[in-house]
Write a protein that holds these residues in place. Structure first.
Motif, PDB file in Angstrom:
ATOM      1  N   THR A  88       1.302 -12.565  -1.335  1.00 25.93           N
ATOM      2  CA  THR A  88       2.350 -11.598  -1.967  1.00 25.93           C
ATOM      3  C   THR A  88       2.761 -12.119  -3.053  1.00 25.93           C
ATOM      4  N   TYR A  91      -1.041 -13.145  -5.481  1.00 29.74           N
ATOM      5  CA  TYR A  91      -1.969 -12.030  -5.707  1.00 29.74           C
ATOM      6  C   TYR A  91      -2.046 -11.669  -7.438  1.00 29.74           C
ATOM      7  N   ARG A  92      -1.231 -11.554  -7.898  1.00 23.24           N
ATOM      8  CA  ARG A  92      -0.969 -11.332  -9.408  1.00 23.24           C
ATOM      9  C   ARG A  92      -1.954 -12.142 -10.205  1.00 23.24           C
ATOM     10  N   ARG A 126       2.564 -10.928  10.163  1.00 31.75           N
ATOM     11  CA  ARG A 126       3.325  -9.835   9.404  1.00 31.75           C
ATOM     12  C   ARG A 126       2.997 -10.409   7.831  1.00 31.75           C
ATOM     13  N   GLN A 130       1.162  -7.686   5.178  1.00 32.55           N
ATOM     14  CA  GLN A 130       1.535  -7.419   3.889  1.00 32.55           C
ATOM     15  C   GLN A 130       0.607  -7.766   2.931  1.00 32.55           C
ATOM     16  N   SER A 133      -2.251  -4.926   2.787  1.00 33.28           N
ATOM     17  CA  SER A 133      -1.637  -3.861   2.089  1.00 33.28           C
ATOM     18  C   SER A 133      -1.691  -3.787   0.713  1.00 33.28           C
ATOM     19  N   ILE A 134      -1.313  -5.099   0.236  1.00 35.25           N
ATOM     20  CA  ILE A 134      -1.647  -5.095  -1.231  1.00 35.25           C
ATOM     21  C   ILE A 134      -3.025  -4.958  -1.631  1.00 35.25           C
ATOM     22  N   ILE A 136      -5.269  -3.412  -0.397  1.00 35.35           N
ATOM     23  CA  ILE A 136      -5.662  -1.911  -0.241  1.00 35.35           C
ATOM     24  C   ILE A 136      -5.145  -0.943  -1.688  1.00 35.35           C
ATOM     25  N   VAL A 137      -3.797  -1.329  -1.927  1.00 38.75           N
ATOM     26  CA  VAL A 137      -3.391  -0.646  -3.002  1.00 38.75           C
ATOM     27  C   VAL A 137      -3.987  -1.001  -4.452  1.00 38.75           C
ATOM     28  N   LYS A 138      -4.421  -2.409  -4.466  1.00 38.51           N
ATOM     29  CA  LYS A 138      -5.087  -2.678  -5.724  1.00 38.51           C
ATOM     30  C   LYS A 138      -6.537  -2.802  -5.672  1.00 38.51           C
TER      31      LYS A 138
ATOM     32  N   ILE B  15       6.015  -2.248   8.120  1.00 43.10           N
ATOM     33  CA  ILE B  15       6.317  -3.475   7.240  1.00 43.10           C
ATOM     34  C   ILE B  15       6.126  -2.878   5.751  1.00 43.10           C
ATOM     35  N   ILE B  16       7.197  -3.182   5.111  1.00 44.00           N
ATOM     36  CA  ILE B  16       7.003  -2.764   3.646  1.00 44.00           C
ATOM     37  C   ILE B  16       6.673  -4.026   2.723  1.00 44.00           C
ATOM     38  N   THR B  17       5.893  -3.822   1.669  1.00 41.81           N
ATOM     39  CA  THR B  17       5.419  -4.794   0.693  1.00 41.81           C
ATOM     40  C   THR B  17       5.594  -4.165  -0.737  1.00 41.81           C
ATOM     41  N   LEU B  19       5.479  -4.106  -4.787  1.00 41.52           N
ATOM     42  CA  LEU B  19       4.377  -4.692  -5.952  1.00 41.52           C
ATOM     43  C   LEU B  19       5.055  -4.702  -7.169  1.00 41.52           C
ATOM     44  N   GLU B  20       4.319  -4.940  -8.049  1.00 39.14           N
ATOM     45  CA  GLU B  20       4.854  -4.900  -9.636  1.00 39.14           C
ATOM     46  C   GLU B  20       6.334  -4.787  -9.768  1.00 39.14           C
ATOM     47  N   GLU B  24       6.676  -0.211  -7.126  1.00 43.04           N
ATOM     48  CA  GLU B  24       5.844   0.220  -6.098  1.00 43.04           C
ATOM     49  C   GLU B  24       6.020  -0.534  -4.793  1.00 43.04           C
ATOM     50  N   VAL B  26       3.993  -0.519  -0.584  1.00 42.06           N
ATOM     51  CA  VAL B  26       3.359   0.116   0.325  1.00 42.06           C
ATOM     52  C   VAL B  26       3.754  -0.144   1.585  1.00 42.06           C
ATOM     53  N   LEU B  28       3.211  -0.101   6.008  1.00 36.78           N
ATOM     54  CA  LEU B  28       2.088  -0.274   6.951  1.00 36.78           C
ATOM     55  C   LEU B  28       2.820  -0.084   8.368  1.00 36.78           C
ATOM     56  N   TYR B  35      -1.265   3.341   6.304  1.00 38.96           N
ATOM     57  CA  TYR B  35      -0.923   2.907   5.089  1.00 38.96           C
ATOM     58  C   TYR B  35      -0.117   3.932   4.471  1.00 38.96           C
ATOM     59  N   THR B  37       1.851   4.769   0.537  1.00 39.87           N
ATOM     60  CA  THR B  37       2.297   4.223  -0.727  1.00 39.87           C
ATOM     61  C   THR B  37       3.647   4.899  -1.305  1.00 39.87           C
TER      62      THR B  37
END
Ligand SMILES: C[S@@+](CC[C@H](N)C(=O)[O-])C[C@H]1O[C@@H](n2cnc3c(N)ncnc32)[C@H](O)[C@@H]1O
Ligand code: SF4
Ligand code: SF4
Lengths: 315, 95
Positions: A88, A91-92, A126, A130, A133-134, A136-138, B15-17, B19-20, B24, B26, B28, B35, B37
């Motif tokens: 988490t 990944y950037r 967990r 996470q 999840s990243i 999927i979005v990215k 579970i929350i993740t 980003l940026e 933002e 996501v 799950l 999922y 967002t």
């Protein structure tokens, strides 16, 4: 196209119950960046265009991002297998190299939180959730690797369902290489159970659309069943040793290094490749001979066991 | 259907993740593996849900923080909560 599996580091932040002790010992180290450069220089010459990073935990290599940049600039495609613990955050750093990233493999050793965490430590499941999840979005492609152990052998379908629902591009089942610790912890399964597992995985392959792969190692009459034995995969450990197979690096710590082909501190990758061809020829010849002379024991039909014995990785 | 007097809590299996830099997120659901967002406003609503306040109070905070009209803020909150309830990602604590 052949590929190289590169063990970037022997360090790891976890201490999973099933893992080879030699993979994350405190006296471990990191692959030198000069060796990575050597590999990048020569590997294209033997038509390699894919590098797969492993460990220990490959993302813990102190110069991981720099390595990816070099790999990217040298126009190799790449992937890596990870426990996902720090994904988490990191990944950037992958995003600039996204178009050469063929996929990330997350290790998942249980379809349920309790089962996975019992092997890999609390909070680990967990984290992987996470991470995916990243992805999927990215839009980062990922697959899942599950080592079949005592507690996962009856849950193969659940693993396949989980991987499908999570959006994984594939699922790879690996067999467990026994170690004193994982034997003592009751994680191993018998050769008979391995055969049953193999049958179950075969059925899953037919009923799921997501690709399901089974790593070599189970019972087979095919004498050369894996990418290494078909000269499609080369392995380099964190010391810069080109080894016959990554399965065996760190296995049977201190019990022989007959699987080491050469060290990249001392020679070029092209030179180790020549030696690899010679060793492979010898290995092939001897295996065929033993088989045709009916000298095979039952355990020799488990190809990884054959290798471990052949390279004297056990006492 | 939840109204502005409701309090909402995340489902414990979610579970929350983020980003940026928290712009933002996501979600799950570990049970359904669905999922979902959240954009920046959605993420703020999710965070405020954890402070045990009503949807009305959440929408008032949004008005101030994002400089939007009361109508728009209310609509954002109710629409999002509606979807989250449908996906079983949140639970209505009281109505
Ligand atoms: C050694 S780890 C290195 C990468 C990373 N640390 C991870 O766990 O994904 C690579 C894979 O080997 C598997 N593995 C560990 N110990 C094993 C063993 N004794 N036999 C077979 N596979 C094993 C892990 O579960 C993991 O999927
Ligand atoms: S399996 Fe991977 S994460 Fe677990 S201890 Fe071994 S190297 Fe580390
Ligand atoms: S141990 Fe031998 S059979 Fe098993 S994967 Fe390695 S080279 Fe192949």
């Amino acid at each position: 196209m052949p590929s190289i599996v590169i063990e970037l580091t022997n360090h790891c932040n976890l201490s999973c119950q099933h893992c080879l002790d030699g993979r994350h010992s405190s006296d471990g180290g990191n692959l030198k960046i000069e060796i990575v450069e050597k590999i990048l220089q020569d590997a294209k010459g033997i038509k390699i265009d894919f590098l797969s990073f492993t460990g220990g935990e490959p993302t813990l290599h102190p110069r991981f991002t720099e390595i990816l940049k070099k790999v990217y600039e040298a126009e190799y495609n790449f992937g890596f297998v990870t426990n996902g613990w720090n994904f988490t955050e990191m990944y950037r750093h992958l995003l600039p190299f996204r178009d050469r990233l063929r996929g990330i493999t997350f290790s998942l050793d249980g379809s349920r939180e309790e089962t996975h965490d019992r092997i890999r430590g609390k909070g680990s499941y967990r984290r992987v959730m996470q991470d995916v999840s990243i992805c999927i979005v990215k839009d980062i492609p990922f697959t899942i690797n599950t080592t079949v152990m005592f507690h996962t052998k009856g849950k193969l379908k659940e693993m396949a369902e989980l991987a499908t629902k999570l959006g994984s591009r594939g699922l790879r089942f690996g067999h467990l290489m026994p170690t004193p610790r994982n034997i003592a912890n009751g994680l191993t399964i018998s050769p008979e159970e391995c055969v049953v597992v193999e049958g179950m995985i075969g059925k899953l392959q037919q009923s799921f659309t997501m690709p399901i792969i089974m790593a070599p190692g189970y019972y087979t009459t095919n004498l050369f069943p894996c990418a290494t034995l078909q000269m499609q995969e080369f392995n380099i450990d964190w010391r810069g040793n080109v080894t016959f197979c990554c399965h065996m690096s760190g296995h049977g710590n201190g019990t022989g290094n007959k699987d080491v082909i050469g060290n990249l501190d001392e020679m070029s990758f092209a030179e180790t490749y020549k030696r690899f061809i010679n060793l492979d020829e010898k290995f092939r010849k001897e295996k065929i001979e033993r088989h045709s002379k009916r000298e095979f024991k039952d355990s020799d039909y488990f190809p990884c066991w054959y290798c471990v014995n052949y390279f004297k990785k056990v006492d | 259907m939840p109204d502005l007097n409701c309090r909402i809590k995340p489902d414990p299996e979610v579970i929350i993740t983020t980003l940026e830099e928290d712009k933002e997120a996501v979600l799950l659901h570990l049970g359904t593996k669905a999922y979902f967002t959240l954009n920046e406003t959605g993420l703020r609503i999710w965070q405020l849900m954890n402070s045990d306040i009503t949807l009305r109070e959440i929408s008032e905070r949004l008005q101030n923080e994002f400089d939007v009209s009361p109508e728009k803020a209310k609509k954002s909150v109710l629409n999002l909560i509606d979807e989250l309830v449908k996906e079983k990602l949140v639970r209505v604590v009281d109505e």
